[in-house]
Structures are given as structure tokens and as C-alpha cells.
Design a protein around this motif. Structure first.
Motif, PDB file in Angstrom:
ATOM      1  N   GLY A  81       0.842  -1.283  -0.007  1.00 57.13           N
ATOM      2  CA  GLY A  81       0.029   0.101  -0.088  1.00 57.13           C
ATOM      3  C   GLY A  81       0.739   1.132  -0.014  1.00 57.13           C
ATOM      4  O   GLY A  81       0.377   2.096  -0.848  1.00 57.13           O
ATOM      5  N   LEU A  82       1.983   1.299   0.833  1.00 55.50           N
ATOM      6  CA  LEU A  82       2.816   2.333   0.814  1.00 55.50           C
ATOM      7  C   LEU A  82       3.394   2.608  -0.568  1.00 55.50           C
ATOM      8  O   LEU A  82       3.765   3.669  -0.906  1.00 55.50           O
ATOM      9  N   MET A  83       3.782   1.395  -1.212  1.00 55.78           N
ATOM     10  CA  MET A  83       4.377   1.451  -2.674  1.00 55.78           C
ATOM     11  C   MET A  83       3.360   2.165  -3.451  1.00 55.78           C
ATOM     12  O   MET A  83       4.053   2.624  -4.291  1.00 55.78           O
ATOM     13  N   GLU A  84       2.338   1.942  -3.445  1.00 57.15           N
ATOM     14  CA  GLU A  84       1.254   2.313  -4.477  1.00 57.15           C
ATOM     15  C   GLU A  84       0.717   3.833  -4.456  1.00 57.15           C
ATOM     16  O   GLU A  84       0.225   4.386  -5.137  1.00 57.15           O
ATOM     17  N   ALA A  85       1.204   4.540  -3.244  1.00 58.61           N
ATOM     18  CA  ALA A  85       1.158   5.864  -3.327  1.00 58.61           C
ATOM     19  C   ALA A  85       2.547   6.652  -3.304  1.00 58.61           C
ATOM     20  O   ALA A  85       3.501   6.335  -2.475  1.00 58.61           O
ATOM     21  N   LYS A  86       2.530   7.448  -4.330  1.00 60.13           N
ATOM     22  CA  LYS A  86       4.171   8.197  -4.440  1.00 60.13           C
ATOM     23  C   LYS A  86       4.678   8.894  -3.267  1.00 60.13           C
ATOM     24  O   LYS A  86       5.789   9.026  -3.100  1.00 60.13           O
ATOM     25  N   LEU A  87       3.695   9.401  -2.504  1.00 60.39           N
ATOM     26  CA  LEU A  87       3.963  10.246  -1.324  1.00 60.39           C
ATOM     27  C   LEU A  87       4.838   9.104  -0.184  1.00 60.39           C
ATOM     28  O   LEU A  87       5.607   9.852   0.429  1.00 60.39           O
ATOM     29  N   THR A  88       4.291   8.041  -0.308  1.00 57.70           N
ATOM     30  CA  THR A  88       4.938   7.162   0.809  1.00 57.70           C
ATOM     31  C   THR A  88       5.958   6.246   0.220  1.00 57.70           C
ATOM     32  O   THR A  88       6.270   5.170   1.121  1.00 57.70           O
ATOM     33  N   ARG A  89       6.240   6.241  -1.119  1.00 61.33           N
ATOM     34  CA  ARG A  89       6.988   5.256  -1.695  1.00 61.33           C
ATOM     35  C   ARG A  89       8.446   5.093  -1.112  1.00 61.33           C
ATOM     36  O   ARG A  89       9.053   6.117  -0.664  1.00 61.33           O
ATOM     37  N   PHE A  90       9.195   4.148  -1.091  1.00 65.29           N
ATOM     38  CA  PHE A  90      10.404   3.886  -0.604  1.00 65.29           C
ATOM     39  C   PHE A  90      11.228   2.759  -1.407  1.00 65.29           C
ATOM     40  O   PHE A  90      10.475   2.112  -2.063  1.00 65.29           O
ATOM     41  N   GLY A  91      12.349   2.715  -1.325  1.00 64.10           N
ATOM     42  CA  GLY A  91      13.210   1.780  -1.804  1.00 64.10           C
ATOM     43  C   GLY A  91      13.162   0.615  -0.973  1.00 64.10           C
ATOM     44  O   GLY A  91      13.412   0.474   0.093  1.00 64.10           O
ATOM     45  N   TRP A  92      12.895  -0.856  -1.751  1.00 66.84           N
ATOM     46  CA  TRP A  92      13.028  -2.081  -0.892  1.00 66.84           C
ATOM     47  C   TRP A  92      14.197  -2.755  -1.375  1.00 66.84           C
ATOM     48  O   TRP A  92      14.546  -3.222  -2.546  1.00 66.84           O
ATOM     49  N   GLY A  93      15.046  -3.045  -0.432  1.00 66.53           N
ATOM     50  CA  GLY A  93      16.418  -3.378  -0.794  1.00 66.53           C
ATOM     51  C   GLY A  93      16.392  -4.994  -1.025  1.00 66.53           C
ATOM     52  O   GLY A  93      17.582  -5.546  -1.468  1.00 66.53           O
ATOM     53  N   GLY A  94      15.275  -5.650  -0.843  1.00 67.14           N
ATOM     54  CA  GLY A  94      15.212  -7.053  -1.629  1.00 67.14           C
ATOM     55  C   GLY A  94      15.255  -7.107  -3.124  1.00 67.14           C
ATOM     56  O   GLY A  94      15.680  -8.343  -3.567  1.00 67.14           O
ATOM     57  N   SER A  95      15.029  -6.162  -3.529  1.00 65.36           N
ATOM     58  CA  SER A  95      14.664  -6.206  -5.174  1.00 65.36           C
ATOM     59  C   SER A  95      14.720  -4.728  -5.592  1.00 65.36           C
ATOM     60  O   SER A  95      13.635  -4.074  -5.697  1.00 65.36           O
ATOM     61  N   LEU A  96      15.818  -4.234  -5.824  1.00 62.34           N
ATOM     62  CA  LEU A  96      16.046  -2.807  -6.113  1.00 62.34           C
ATOM     63  C   LEU A  96      17.011  -2.671  -7.196  1.00 62.34           C
ATOM     64  O   LEU A  96      18.217  -3.263  -7.108  1.00 62.34           O
ATOM     65  N   ALA A  97      16.816  -1.643  -8.025  1.00 58.62           N
ATOM     66  CA  ALA A  97      17.876  -1.170  -9.217  1.00 58.62           C
ATOM     67  C   ALA A  97      17.932   0.053  -9.230  1.00 58.62           C
ATOM     68  O   ALA A  97      17.134   0.861  -9.031  1.00 58.62           O
ATOM     69  N   PHE A  98      19.320   0.357  -9.494  1.00 55.87           N
ATOM     70  CA  PHE A  98      19.828   1.760  -9.823  1.00 55.87           C
ATOM     71  C   PHE A  98      21.040   2.171 -10.547  1.00 55.87           C
ATOM     72  O   PHE A  98      21.816   1.014 -10.678  1.00 55.87           O
ATOM     73  N   LYS A  99      21.072   3.368 -11.216  1.00 62.24           N
ATOM     74  CA  LYS A  99      22.199   3.396 -12.108  1.00 62.24           C
ATOM     75  C   LYS A  99      23.555   3.611 -11.233  1.00 62.24           C
ATOM     76  O   LYS A  99      23.448   4.160 -10.037  1.00 62.24           O
ATOM     77  N   LYS A 100      24.579   3.334 -11.942  1.00 65.87           N
ATOM     78  CA  LYS A 100      25.961   3.723 -11.029  1.00 65.87           C
ATOM     79  C   LYS A 100      26.053   5.124 -10.609  1.00 65.87           C
ATOM     80  O   LYS A 100      26.575   5.482  -9.731  1.00 65.87           O
ATOM     81  N   SER A 101      25.423   5.864 -11.520  1.00 66.12           N
ATOM     82  CA  SER A 101      25.561   7.541 -11.208  1.00 66.12           C
ATOM     83  C   SER A 101      24.801   7.776  -9.982  1.00 66.12           C
ATOM     84  O   SER A 101      25.196   8.971  -9.635  1.00 66.12           O
TER      85      SER A 101
END
Length: 360
Positions: A180-200
Motif C-alpha cells: 500500500g505504501l508503494m502504491e502511493a508516490k508520497l509514501t513510496r520507498f526503496g525496498w532492498g530485497g529487489s532494487l535497481a539503480f544506475k551507477k551514477s
């Protein structure tokens, strides 16, 4: 009588406002950010391993069998004697020993920084916990949002599949709050079990990242500091097989909550306000509906909407799930109070001081 009437009106107005607030929360959600494009950068999938997770071999097989053109998977262990190494070697997955020098970081962050330092020539880095079971499209779905210029993090959230008794069912429902928190942009966060990011993303922030206990809260903060967007990719959702009993569930739930509070004290205050309001509304609807006027039972609508959203996510319903959903505000409140008092957490056999953010 006039004072009684005024107090009753104020009470009903408060109930109406709280009820409308929860109805808005349950009915206004941005379900996900599924993106379709041709972005397929060279990618490193980093899998920190410590001990043998439930269904570890099946999990690792799913991660290394991706429908993706240019990626490399590497596991990171603390020692070649780690029990996970027998399965890693059996599956012929590259494995390195964690040796990055950091004083306050967790074992997981040390492992990730080791991999990033030893494999510097990738455009995108992906964190995959060893307890996740993924589809063959997981990596492709997770990475595509990073093709958008202002993307900082692409992440998802797991379905905690119960493979134990009642408390594994409670964990299943507990996880729906994260969704539910993920589904709202205001409360969204990165979940470290499955997360992607650019090196930059780590430009000028690598030392900061490598000094943290929690990888995902650090990456979320970095993305927000850089005014970059967080993308939630529901179709990349992994499964986490969850066999927890009562003691294991509460240890896990309190630790997750404690890490969140350590990242931001506001989470404790917002959580208390949210769940106390929820319980106030729930008990008011029950007791006033029974002893005063049945119309007060209408204030159970937010609870009904919450259960319906749970059924939507599950595509099924059982008595255990409904009981767990009713109990959840009380369980979360206990988690918040217990987590707020915690100075140390135990994570993968290690004890961390979350107040001073260091390994004990």
C-alpha cells in the motif's frame, strides 16, 4: 443536555473526518509504474548471502535464469566457509568474499560495496536478496524504468507466501501495508530485497552509502536528495517463502520497523497517529453501533475497504487472512512501540546498534 449534544456532534464530526481520510487512502492509489521501453543496459545483479535461506537453491536458480541480454550475477559471502557456498558452487554462480573496509556499515552494505568496487564497469546495479523467488522477466521489468531521465530507483515489494502456520499468514497480511505504501508516490520507498539503480546515483554518495546499516533507506535518501523519482514495479514482484512462527515473526517485524524509525523518527509519530486513529474509528463503530445507533456501523467502511484491497492483492480470501487483517492495526502499534525502544537489532546473526549505527 446542550453540552451533551455539542459533544456528540463534535464526536461524529471527528469520526466522519477520520473515516473519510481512510476511505481516501484506500481508494486513491497509483497502483504501479510499469514501463515499456528498450532500455537494456549492462547490469550487475548483486546477491548477498549469509547462511541458507528457506528455498535458497530455488531462489538462486530463478535469479540467474533471466530473460535479459546483458547481465552478470554475483553472490557475496563473508567467508568461503559460509553454508550457502555449497549451493552457490553447485549452481556455478560467481562468488566473492566481502572485504570492503567500513566501520559502521552492516554486513549486507559491506557486501554490496565490495561488489560495486570489484565490478565497476556496469551501468546498472541490482540488489537481490537471497530469500526472493522471481520470474524470468523480473530483471527486465525492474530495469526498464531506469531508462527515464529522472529515475533514481526502480523497486518492487514482495508477496510473503505463507509456508508455515498462522503467523506466516499474519506476515502475509503485514506485507500488504508495504504494498500500500508503494502504491502511493508520497509514501513510496526503496525496498532492498529487489532494487535497481544506475551507477551514477552513487556519484558523490558512495562513501555515505557504504557507512549505513540499511542499504535501502540510504539509497532512498540519496534519490530524494537528488530530486530523482522512485518507481514501483508491481509486475516485478518476487515471492518470499515465509515459514515464520510467532517468535520469528515478531523479531522480523520489530526489526523492520526499528530500521524504518532509525531512518526517520517521523515514521514513529505518523504511525502512532495513523493506527490510533484507525483503532479509535474501529472501536467507536463497534460500541456506538451496538449500544447507541446502528448507523455508527457505517464507520466500519474503511475496515471493509482495507479487507477488500487485501482480497484484491491475494485473489483469494480465508478466515485466517480476515482475522489477521482485523488484528493488524494492533500488531503494527505494538511493533512501533517496541521498535522505538530498541537500541540494537540482530540481523543475520550480527548485532547492530541502530542508535549509533555501528556493528557491536
Amino acid at each position: 443536555m446542550l453540552i451533551y449534544f455539542i459533544l456528540l456532534v463534535i464526536y461524529i464530526i471527528i469520526l466522519l473526518l477520520v473515516s473519510l481520510g481512510f476511505i481516501l487512502i484506500e481508494t486513491h492509489k497509483n497502483v504501479n509504474d510499469d514501463i515499456e521501453n528498450n532500455y537494456r543496459p549492462r547490469t550487475l545483479v548483486m546477491i548477498p548471502c549469509r547462511g541458507v535461506d528457506y528455498s535458497l537453491e530455488e531462489n538462486l536458480k530463478s535469479i540467474i535464469n533471466q530473460d535479459y541480454p546483458d547481465y552478470h550475477a554475483v553472490t557475496i559471502v563473508d567467508s568461503p566457509d559460509d553454508p550457502a557456498c555449497s549451493i552457490i558452487n553447485k549452481l556455478k554462480i560467481d562468488c566473492i568474499v566481502s572485504d570492503f573496509q567500513c566501520g559502521k556499515c552492516s554486513g549486507k552494505v559491506r557486501a554490496l560495496c565490495t561488489a560495486i568496487e570489484k565490478y565497476p564497469d556496469y551501468e546498472v546495479y541490482v540488489i537481490a536478496d537471497s530469500d526472493i523467488l522471481v520470474s524470468s522477466q523480473w530483471l527486465k521489468y525492474l530495469i526498464m524504468p531506469l531508462g527515464i531521465d529522472n529515475a533514481g530507483i526502480s523497486t518492487t515489494f514482495p508477496y510473503f507466501k505463507p509456508v508455515g502456520g498462522f503467523w506466516s499468514r499474519v506476515k502475509e497480511v503485514w506485507g500488504f501495508v508495504g504494498m500500500g505504501l508503494m502504491e502511493a508516490k508520497l509514501t513510496r520507498f526503496g525496498w532492498g530485497g529487489s532494487l535497481a539503480f544506475k551507477k551514477s546515483l552513487l556519484n558523490n554518495y558512495f562513501d555515505y552509502f557504504c557507512s549505513n546499516i540499511s542499504d535501502d533507506t540510504a539509497l532512498t535518501k540519496i534519490a530524494k536528495d537528488k530530486n530523482l523519482d522512485l518507481y514501483y514495479v508491481k509486475r516485478a514482484m518476487p515471492v518470499v517463502n515465509s515459514p515464520e512462527n510467532f517468535e520469528q515473526f515478531f523479531e522480523w517485524a520489530n526489526r523492520q520497523t526499528a530500521l524504518s524509525i532509525a531512518a526517520s523518527k517521523k515514521i514513529f509519530y505518523y504511525g502512532i497517529l495513523f493506527y490510533f486513529s484507525y483503532m479509535f474509528l474501529f472501536f467507536s463503530a463497534i460500541f456506538a453501533g451496538i449500544f447507541y445507533n446502528k448507523l455508527f456501523l457505517l464507520f466500519l467502511i474503511p475496515e471493509i475497504l482495507y479487507i477488500l484491497n487485501m482480497i484484491r492483492r491475494l485473489n483469494k480470501v480465508s478466515p485466517e487472512n480476515v482475522i489477521a487483517a482485523i488484528l493488524m492495526p494492533f500488531i503494527y502499534t505494538v511493533n512501533l512501540f517496541m521498535a522505538n525502544r530498541m537500541k540494537n537489532i540482530t540481523w543475520r546473526g550480527r548485532v547492530y546498534n541502530i542508535k549509533n549505527k555501528k556493528l557491536l
